[in-house]
Scaffold this active site. Structure first.
Site, PDB file in Angstrom:
ATOM      1  N   ARG A  60       0.833  -1.214   0.000  1.00  0.00           N
ATOM      2  CA  ARG A  60       0.000   0.000   0.000  1.00  0.00           C
ATOM      3  C   ARG A  60       0.861   1.256   0.000  1.00  0.00           C
ATOM      4  O   ARG A  60       0.538   2.244  -0.669  1.00  0.00           O
ATOM      5  CB  ARG A  60      -0.964  -0.021   1.190  1.00  0.00           C
ATOM      6  CG  ARG A  60      -2.015   1.067   1.111  1.00  0.00           C
ATOM      7  CD  ARG A  60      -3.094   0.922   2.160  1.00  0.00           C
ATOM      8  NE  ARG A  60      -2.595   1.075   3.512  1.00  0.00           N
ATOM      9  CZ  ARG A  60      -3.319   0.892   4.614  1.00  0.00           C
ATOM     10  NH1 ARG A  60      -4.595   0.536   4.510  1.00  0.00           N
ATOM     11  NH2 ARG A  60      -2.807   1.053   5.807  1.00  0.00           N
ATOM     12  N   LYS A 159      -2.804   6.812   1.187  1.00  0.00           N
ATOM     13  CA  LYS A 159      -2.622   7.093   2.612  1.00  0.00           C
ATOM     14  C   LYS A 159      -1.569   8.191   2.705  1.00  0.00           C
ATOM     15  O   LYS A 159      -0.372   7.923   2.863  1.00  0.00           O
ATOM     16  CB  LYS A 159      -2.204   5.813   3.341  1.00  0.00           C
ATOM     17  CG  LYS A 159      -2.372   5.901   4.841  1.00  0.00           C
ATOM     18  CD  LYS A 159      -2.395   4.540   5.479  1.00  0.00           C
ATOM     19  CE  LYS A 159      -2.268   4.620   6.979  1.00  0.00           C
ATOM     20  NZ  LYS A 159      -3.388   5.301   7.658  1.00  0.00           N
ATOM     21  N   GLU A 192     -16.482   6.082   5.654  1.00  0.00           N
ATOM     22  CA  GLU A 192     -15.697   5.447   6.717  1.00  0.00           C
ATOM     23  C   GLU A 192     -15.630   6.404   7.898  1.00  0.00           C
ATOM     24  O   GLU A 192     -16.271   7.461   7.889  1.00  0.00           O
ATOM     25  CB  GLU A 192     -14.295   5.104   6.207  1.00  0.00           C
ATOM     26  CG  GLU A 192     -13.507   6.302   5.684  1.00  0.00           C
ATOM     27  CD  GLU A 192     -12.131   5.929   5.140  1.00  0.00           C
ATOM     28  OE1 GLU A 192     -11.580   4.881   5.518  1.00  0.00           O
ATOM     29  OE2 GLU A 192     -11.607   6.732   4.329  1.00  0.00           O
TER      30      GLU A 192
HETATM   31  N1  PMP Z   1      -9.530   4.623   7.067  1.00  0.00           N
HETATM   32  C1  PMP Z   1      -8.666   5.622   7.331  1.00  0.00           C
HETATM   33  C2  PMP Z   1      -9.015   6.998   6.916  1.00  0.00           C
HETATM   34  C3  PMP Z   1      -7.450   5.346   7.976  1.00  0.00           C
HETATM   35  O1  PMP Z   1      -6.592   6.334   8.244  1.00  0.00           O
HETATM   36  C4  PMP Z   1      -7.157   4.022   8.349  1.00  0.00           C
HETATM   37  C5  PMP Z   1      -5.850   3.697   9.020  1.00  0.00           C
HETATM   38  N2  PMP Z   1      -5.755   4.203  10.307  1.00  0.00           N
HETATM   39  C6  PMP Z   1      -8.105   3.036   8.103  1.00  0.00           C
HETATM   40  C7  PMP Z   1      -9.275   3.363   7.425  1.00  0.00           C
HETATM   41  C8  PMP Z   1      -7.862   1.606   8.480  1.00  0.00           C
HETATM   42  O2  PMP Z   1      -6.844   1.053   7.676  1.00  0.00           O
HETATM   43  P1  PMP Z   1      -5.887  -0.074   8.222  1.00  0.00           P
HETATM   44  O3  PMP Z   1      -6.762  -1.186   8.660  1.00  0.00           O
HETATM   45  O4  PMP Z   1      -5.045  -0.437   7.049  1.00  0.00           O
HETATM   46  O5  PMP Z   1      -5.112   0.505   9.333  1.00  0.00           O
END
Ligand code: PMP
Length: 299
Positions: A60, A159, A192
């Site tokens: 990622r 990200k 989200e």
């Molecule tokens: N959505 C956002 C906006 C995030 O910043 C994150 C990570 N903290 C997630 C979802 C969850 O992703 P992950 O499970 O890969 O940490």
């Protein structure tokens, strides 16, 4: 010998292949990561001396970098090795790793191509996002007015170091006295939360907004989908509305730092019985079991 870190003074921070103490770990004020939030990052967990889902996080990171045309100055294989080595050097068997690549120092203008030296940073520390009470009793959330970035502007799949969109939503939630916010996309569908993906459970099936609703493709999200399907629980990525959340049997959030956290109240409505549900509790247990068993050994 495995070094064991006594306290945060003995923290070793990696910047471009060199190690620094916490006080000496510095980057330029001309770095576009500082000036513009121009860069990418990952948050990674170490459980029981093993780096969890490392390959997925590295993939990622390099994908986010590619989209913003940021050349990470070392191959994925080498940076993966460096992450493992820095975890080992820091001596924390249960830790949170923050892996950051900034655009590097350049001129005061926006042009990213004036920045010739991206800075690769690795910090290994501990993280406590929520108190144990939230895992036992569940979270209360609200929908906030701040919409999730539209994918055509800044893709939520990148990200990036620019988290203002999420921070503004978090401020709205905290100002209203709740710890977390549901963010809608520009069409009014659920995307989200500020740092976590969202799921619902209804009549034995699990639902989550499709990534095309404008969400980060969470690694914990993928892990929960795998655990659920392996356990014979159907999972459906959908176009989710708030109505779906209010009328679900259970709701929970997923993220690397938060892991799986139940949601029991949204916008003043109790979800299900207003208590963490059976499927959520099963997934929390399975996730913890998997996290302690899987991963790349660092020690
Ligand atoms: N959505 C956002 C906006 C995030 O910043 C994150 C990570 N903290 C997630 C979802 C969850 O992703 P992950 O499970 O890969 O940490």
């Amino acid at each position: 010998m495995t070094p064991v870190r006594e306290n945060s003074d003995s923290m070793k921070i990696y910047i471009n292949g060199k190690l620094y103490s916490k006080g000496d770990a510095k980057i330029s004020v001309f770095d576009h990561g500082v000036l513009y939030g121009d860069g990418v990052f990952e948050g990674i967990r170490v459980y029981n001396g093993r780096v969890f889902k490392l390959a997925e996080h590295m993939d990622r990171l390099y994908e986010s970098a590619k989209t913003i045309m940021l050349d990470i100055p070392l191959p994925k294989k080498n940076l993966t090795k460096d992450v493992i080595e820095i975890v080992r050097l820091n001596g924390l068997k249960n830790a949170y790793v923050r892996l950051i690549v900034t655009r590097g120092a350049g001129s005061l203008g926006l042009n990213p191509f004036t920045c010739k030296n991206p800075q690769v940073i690795i910090i290994v520390d501990k993280i406590i996002l929520y108190p144990p009470k939230f895992y036992k009793e569940g979270l209360t959330v609200i929908t906030v007015g701040t919409q999730r970035n539209i994918a055509e502007a800044v893709s939520p799949r990148v990200k990036s170091l620019n988290y203002l969109n999420n921070i503004l939503a978090k401020i709205e939630a905290l100002n209203s006295g709740v710890p977390e916010a549901i963010m809608l996309n520009s069409f009014g569908f659920v995307s989200e939360c500020t740092g976590d993906n969202i799921f619902t459970v209804k009549k034995g099936s699990i639902f989550t907004p499709s990534i095309y609703m404008g969400v980060l493709e969470g690694i914990t999200r993928a892990c929960v989908i795998d655990i659920s399907r392996a356990a014979g629980i159907p999972v459906k990525p959908i176009v989710m509305t708030r109505h779906d959340i209010y009328n679900s049997d259970e709701c929970f959030l997923t993220g690397t730092a938060a892991e799986i956290v139940p949601v029991v109240r949204a916008d003043g409505r109790n979800i299900g019985a207003g208590k963490p549900g059976q499927v959520t509790r099963f997934l929390m247990k399975e996730f913890r079991r998997l996290a302690r068993r899987e991963g790349v050994p660092a020690f």
